[in-house]
Design an enzyme around this catalytic site. Structure first.
Site, PDB file in Angstrom:
ATOM      1  N   LYS A 157      56.544  36.917  44.383  1.00 26.71           N
ATOM      2  CA  LYS A 157      55.217  37.266  43.848  1.00 26.71           C
ATOM      3  C   LYS A 157      55.286  38.367  42.778  1.00 26.71           C
ATOM      4  O   LYS A 157      54.574  38.304  41.776  1.00 26.71           O
ATOM      5  CB  LYS A 157      54.282  37.700  44.979  1.00 26.71           C
ATOM      6  CG  LYS A 157      53.873  36.542  45.893  1.00 26.71           C
ATOM      7  CD  LYS A 157      52.879  36.988  46.952  1.00 26.71           C
ATOM      8  CE  LYS A 157      52.537  35.836  47.880  1.00 26.71           C
ATOM      9  NZ  LYS A 157      51.534  36.195  48.885  1.00 26.71           N
ATOM     10  N   ASN A 189      50.264  35.053  43.034  1.00 27.79           N
ATOM     11  CA  ASN A 189      50.535  33.987  44.015  1.00 27.79           C
ATOM     12  C   ASN A 189      50.093  32.621  43.501  1.00 27.79           C
ATOM     13  O   ASN A 189      50.181  31.625  44.216  1.00 27.79           O
ATOM     14  CB  ASN A 189      49.879  34.286  45.372  1.00 27.79           C
ATOM     15  CG  ASN A 189      48.390  34.023  45.347  1.00 27.79           C
ATOM     16  OD1 ASN A 189      47.743  34.239  44.321  1.00 27.79           O
ATOM     17  ND2 ASN A 189      47.844  33.565  46.451  1.00 27.79           N
ATOM     18  N   ASP A 191      45.109  35.619  46.755  1.00 25.26           N
ATOM     19  CA  ASP A 191      45.039  36.221  48.095  1.00 25.26           C
ATOM     20  C   ASP A 191      43.838  37.175  48.142  1.00 25.26           C
ATOM     21  O   ASP A 191      43.113  37.225  49.134  1.00 25.26           O
ATOM     22  CB  ASP A 191      46.321  37.013  48.411  1.00 25.26           C
ATOM     23  CG  ASP A 191      47.481  36.107  48.792  1.00 25.26           C
ATOM     24  OD1 ASP A 191      47.239  34.978  49.270  1.00 25.26           O
ATOM     25  OD2 ASP A 191      48.645  36.527  48.610  1.00 25.26           O
TER      26      ASP A 191
END
Ligand SMILES: NC(=O)c1ccc[n+]([C@@H]2O[C@H](COP(=O)([O-])OP(=O)(O)OC[C@H]3O[C@@H](n4cnc5c(N)ncnc54)[C@H](OP(=O)(O)O)[C@@H]3O)[C@@H](O)[C@H]2O)c1
Length: 268
Positions: free
Chosen positions: A69, A90, A105
């Site tokens: 990431k 992500n 996220d």
């Protein structure tokens, strides 16, 4: 599949346990899209090769999981503001020939809890943990208008980096102060199969709290069981999984995500 089928992938290592193929393929089918999603194991240090392959092979979308990431944030042509603030990507989407890094996220956390009726605007949110997922949750909560974010973390360096997301609203606290929050989030692996425990003592939970656990295996963690028993709203980590995937789906396809089909794919 045909010569026109568009391909999206998740890269990570390990990746064979990933639920993303099930969730995204269910979403493509439910939306009638000629797309397919596969999981690709890409070892640590090889994210640049994966990004080059995305460009060369015309991959339509990429999800990014551990350990890539942070690396991918430095490899895309540009990052959306939230991904840039977190230094973690992500989800990679295309903007013409450019590859754009996003962090779904953070936005996925917000839509997960707000879909469940939880208000973040003006709330005091307690986040246990200060790793990558915790930072995304904190950034999402801040963007959604949280008044204060209490951070409970054992590693001083990671805690300081989390507080630095907004030092006027984030504060490092002792576990006891979780009792003052209206939203409690477990962003540690505690409670996962093989890592038993509550993470937050049951004595600190209140019936008027929303307790969200990022862990989704098992679905009902010890923390969520304690929260339900006390009368609090208990949200399991499958919701975050689906909502972050839904945001990625929308970025890639421009189509409204079929949430029910995505949830059903995770539940089965
Ligand atoms: N539902 C979803 O969609 C979703 C999305 C992302 C992540 N997750 C889950 O969220 C959890 C955290 O992921 P991550 O990527 O943030 O991991 P990470 O970067 O490794 O961070 C883990 C955090 O938990 C803390 N921690 C680990 N074990 C602990 C323990 N026994 N007691 C107290 N604190 C502990 C770590 O503290 P130290 O720094 O001191 O080690 C760190 O702050 C994982 O279980 C992951 O599967 C779920």
């Amino acid at each position: 599949m045909s010569g026109h089928t568009r391909v999206a992938v998740v890269i990570g290592d390990p990746v064979d346990h990933s639920k993303s193929p099930a969730v995204h393929n269910a979403a493509f089918a439910a939306s009638g899209l000629d797309w397919v999603f596969v999981a690709l194991r890409v070892p640590a240090g090889e994210a640049a090769v994966a990004l080059a392959a995305m460009r060369t092979m015309g991959l339509a979308g990429m999800s990014v999981t551990m350990p890539h990431k942070e690396a991918v944030a430095g490899l895309v042509d540009r990052c959306a503001p939230l991904a840039s603030r977190l230094g973690a990507v992500n989800c990679v989407a295309r903007d013409g020939d450019l590859l754009v890094g996003h962090n779904t996220d953070a936005s996925g956390f917000v839509s997960w809890v707000t879909h469940a009726g939880c208000r973040l605007d003006g709330a005091v949110v307690a986040v246990v943990g200060a790793g990558g997922a915790a930072r995304a949750v904190i950034a999402g909560a801040l963007d959604a208008g949280a008044a204060r974010v209490f951070i409970v973390a054992r590693s001083p360096q990671r805690a300081a980096a989390a507080v630095a997301l907004d030092s006027s609203r984030c504060v490092l606290v002792d576990m006891q102060r979780v009792a003052e929050a209206s939203v409690v989030v477990n962003a540690t692996p505690v409670g996962m199969a093989g890592s038993p425990g509550l993470g937050v003592p049951a004595s600190l939970l209140r019936p008027d709290q929303v307790v969200a656990d990022l862990v989704y295996h098992p679905v009902e963690t010890e923390l969520l069981r304690a929260a339900r028993e006390i009368g609090a709203v208990a949200l399991d980590g499958r919701g975050m999984l689906v909502h972050q995937a839904a945001h990625a789906f929308a970025l890639w396809t421009g189509v409204d995500p079929p949430l029910a089909a995505m949830l059903a794919a995770v539940e089965t």
